[in-house]
Write a protein that holds these residues in place. Sequence first.
Motif, PDB file in Angstrom:
ATOM      1  N   CYS A  70      -3.515  10.445  -5.238  1.00  0.00           N
ATOM      2  CA  CYS A  70      -4.223  10.349  -3.962  1.00  0.00           C
ATOM      3  C   CYS A  70      -5.727  10.502  -4.208  1.00  0.00           C
ATOM      4  CB  CYS A  70      -3.726  11.431  -3.010  1.00  0.00           C
ATOM      5  SG  CYS A  70      -4.556  11.412  -1.407  1.00  0.00           S
ATOM      6  N   LEU A 122       0.958   5.205   0.460  1.00  0.00           N
ATOM      7  CA  LEU A 122       0.188   6.313   1.014  1.00  0.00           C
ATOM      8  C   LEU A 122       0.652   7.641   0.436  1.00  0.00           C
ATOM      9  CD1 LEU A 122       0.070   5.228   4.766  1.00  0.00           C
ATOM     10  CD2 LEU A 122      -1.662   4.868   3.000  1.00  0.00           C
ATOM     11  N   LYS A 173      -5.172   7.099   0.948  1.00  0.00           N
ATOM     12  CA  LYS A 173      -4.963   5.992   0.016  1.00  0.00           C
ATOM     13  C   LYS A 173      -4.740   6.536  -1.391  1.00  0.00           C
ATOM     14  CE  LYS A 173      -7.413   2.416   2.469  1.00  0.00           C
ATOM     15  NZ  LYS A 173      -8.373   1.326   2.365  1.00  0.00           N
ATOM     16  N   THR A 189       0.847  -1.175   0.000  1.00  0.00           N
ATOM     17  CA  THR A 189       0.000   0.000   0.000  1.00  0.00           C
ATOM     18  C   THR A 189       0.891   1.235   0.000  1.00  0.00           C
ATOM     19  OG1 THR A 189      -1.667  -1.188   1.271  1.00  0.00           O
ATOM     20  CG2 THR A 189      -1.817   1.204   1.259  1.00  0.00           C
TER      21      THR A 189
END
Length: 121
Positions: free
Chosen positions: A72, A32, A39, A30
């Motif tokens: 984002c 960021l 996310k 993941t």
Amino acid sequence: MILPLSAIFTISFPKEDEPNVFPVKVDLQTILCPICQGKTIRHNQSRRRFRHGYAWNIGVLWIELAVPRQRCKACGFTFTYDYGLGLIRSSTVAFRQQIVKRCQGVLSWMFRVSTNFLIRP
């Protein structure tokens, strides 16, 4: 280890026609947003080569990996994720640090001084 990389990378053997280029795959993770920690989604990806090491009698060692462009979901910020490798142009931070150390060694040998003398305070 000739190619110092973290555990998230899987290094493959080079092809016969390009013995100095090591294909690298990255484990899923993941990513960021660096601004809001939200996310992100990958909206583009390009396969690029970076100088990552140097070995005597072999030359420059290249890694080839897919560099993602992330966006984002929360703030809309778009950025290139470098996996902590310090990617600038066509080299990693590990390669640049290795070159600096080699240059300091050559200069200390040429001028017959300690390498500590050459390091900027």
